[in-house]
Design a protein around this motif. Structure first.
Motif, PDB file in Angstrom:
ATOM      1  N   GLU A  22      -6.606 -13.885  -5.055  1.00  0.00           N
ATOM      2  CA  GLU A  22      -6.737 -12.745  -3.836  1.00  0.00           C
ATOM      3  C   GLU A  22      -5.711 -12.941  -2.811  1.00  0.00           C
ATOM      4  O   GLU A  22      -5.395 -11.963  -1.964  1.00  0.00           O
ATOM      5  CB  GLU A  22      -8.285 -12.711  -3.333  1.00  0.00           C
ATOM      6  N   ALA A  26      -3.271 -10.127  -1.863  1.00  0.00           N
ATOM      7  CA  ALA A  26      -3.191  -9.710  -0.431  1.00  0.00           C
ATOM      8  C   ALA A  26      -1.779  -9.452   0.214  1.00  0.00           C
ATOM      9  O   ALA A  26      -1.622  -8.556   0.961  1.00  0.00           O
ATOM     10  CB  ALA A  26      -4.092 -10.672   0.429  1.00  0.00           C
ATOM     11  N   HIS A  30       2.679  -4.181  -3.841  1.00  0.00           N
ATOM     12  CA  HIS A  30       1.949  -3.194  -4.451  1.00  0.00           C
ATOM     13  C   HIS A  30       0.590  -3.310  -4.561  1.00  0.00           C
ATOM     14  O   HIS A  30       0.054  -2.760  -5.447  1.00  0.00           O
ATOM     15  CB  HIS A  30       2.961  -3.011  -5.996  1.00  0.00           C
ATOM     16  N   ALA A  31      -0.032  -4.245  -3.882  1.00  0.00           N
ATOM     17  CA  ALA A  31      -1.585  -4.462  -3.826  1.00  0.00           C
ATOM     18  C   ALA A  31      -2.312  -3.329  -4.148  1.00  0.00           C
ATOM     19  O   ALA A  31      -3.184  -3.409  -4.822  1.00  0.00           O
ATOM     20  CB  ALA A  31      -1.965  -5.187  -2.861  1.00  0.00           C
ATOM     21  N   ASP A  32      -1.902  -2.252  -3.427  1.00  0.00           N
ATOM     22  CA  ASP A  32      -2.892  -0.715  -3.385  1.00  0.00           C
ATOM     23  C   ASP A  32      -2.650  -0.029  -4.832  1.00  0.00           C
ATOM     24  O   ASP A  32      -3.565   0.710  -5.061  1.00  0.00           O
ATOM     25  CB  ASP A  32      -2.472  -0.044  -2.268  1.00  0.00           C
ATOM     26  N   ARG A  33      -1.843  -0.526  -5.781  1.00  0.00           N
ATOM     27  CA  ARG A  33      -1.623  -0.102  -6.983  1.00  0.00           C
ATOM     28  C   ARG A  33      -2.076  -1.204  -8.036  1.00  0.00           C
ATOM     29  O   ARG A  33      -1.501  -0.881  -9.083  1.00  0.00           O
ATOM     30  CB  ARG A  33      -0.020   0.354  -7.289  1.00  0.00           C
ATOM     31  N   GLU A  35      -5.260  -2.516 -10.120  1.00  0.00           N
ATOM     32  CA  GLU A  35      -6.674  -2.384 -10.480  1.00  0.00           C
ATOM     33  C   GLU A  35      -7.199  -3.730 -10.805  1.00  0.00           C
ATOM     34  O   GLU A  35      -6.489  -4.693 -11.808  1.00  0.00           O
ATOM     35  CB  GLU A  35      -6.881  -1.601 -11.333  1.00  0.00           C
ATOM     36  N   TRP A 210       4.775  -6.781 -12.500  1.00  0.00           N
ATOM     37  CA  TRP A 210       5.341  -5.495 -12.172  1.00  0.00           C
ATOM     38  C   TRP A 210       6.622  -5.071 -12.772  1.00  0.00           C
ATOM     39  O   TRP A 210       6.721  -3.848 -12.559  1.00  0.00           O
ATOM     40  CB  TRP A 210       5.422  -5.754 -10.494  1.00  0.00           C
TER      41      TRP A 210
END
Length: 234
Positions: A22, A26, A30-33, A35, A210
């Motif tokens: 984590e 953080a 591209h953390a917001d993408r 899952e 990624w």
């Protein structure tokens, strides 16, 4: 991108590895993408629901450790946890079946609360005084603290068939992927990371997954995992 994490609530390296992962996530651009999905892996799948005993006793009986070795291992794990800002009780914890917890994690996934529940379960098991194995109402309390409905949780716990097939499917898939210990991280079905690796390793894995497309490739293996032979404690 999807990251799947095979783990067990009874696995101390899973607790530590989750924190390290984590930290990497953080800081990932591209953390917001990304899952994150938690998958089931029981370290002790044959243990009966009512078979609860102290962790130190379990270690000495199941793995043939002396009491001194078991206590030293717990002390080392506490130090590893503390380095990640995690609380860890080295004495007085219990060990038991985690099957119901895994079933609840599948229930929590349906409501988007899986991450909250697994963290609450880890903290309850490793940091709090009251056992998570002694009665179902303890699990209800933990699940409610993670945002789940108490009555729904009780219904799941009352019927051992609910999500049982989901747990077993996760465990079969772990075996198919070659996971013989946890934590085991699979990144977008491109790369695998076995063990509670340093945060830097997870950063590297996230970046590679990624930007590239390849079959599952283990970047690290056989370090800081819990498996049938026990938990590695260097």
């Amino acid at each position: 991108m999807r990251v799947e994490i095979w783990s067990d609530i009874a696995c101390p390296w899973c607790y530590v590895g989750k924190a390290r992962f984590e930290k990497a996530l953080a800081a990932f651009p591209h953390a917001d993408r990304v899952e994150v999905v938690h998958r089931s892996f029981e370290l002790d799948p044959g243990r009966a629901k009512g078979d609860v005993q102290p962790v130190i006793t379990m270690l000495t009986k199941k793995y043939g450790m002396s009491r001194e070795q078991a206590e030293a291992g717990e002390d080392n794990l506490a130090a590893q946890a503390a380095a990640e800002g995690l609380a860890y009780r080295t004495r007085g914890r219990d060990h038991g079946s985690t099957f119901d917890m895994h079933r609840l994690l599948h229930h929590a996934k349906e409501f988007g609360r899986q991450g909250e529940l697994i963290q609450a379960l880890y903290e309850a098991n490793f940091a709090e005084e009251r056992s998570v194995f002694d009665d179902s109402e303890r699990l209800v309390e933990i699940a409610v603290s993670a945002g789940l409905d108490a009555d729904c949780v009780r219904k799941v716990l009352a019927d051992p068939t609910v999500h049982a097939d989901d747990v077993r499917a996760d465990e079969r898939e772990a075996a198919e992927l070659g996971a013989n210990g946890v934590p085991f991280f699979v990144l977008d079905r491109k790369y695998g990371v076995s063990g509670a690796q340093p945060t830097e390793t997870f950063t590297q894995a996230l970046t590679q997954a990624w930007t590239t497309h390849a079959p599952l490739k283990l970047l690290q293996t056989d370090t800081d995992t819990c498996g049938p032979a026990g938990c590695a404690a260097p």
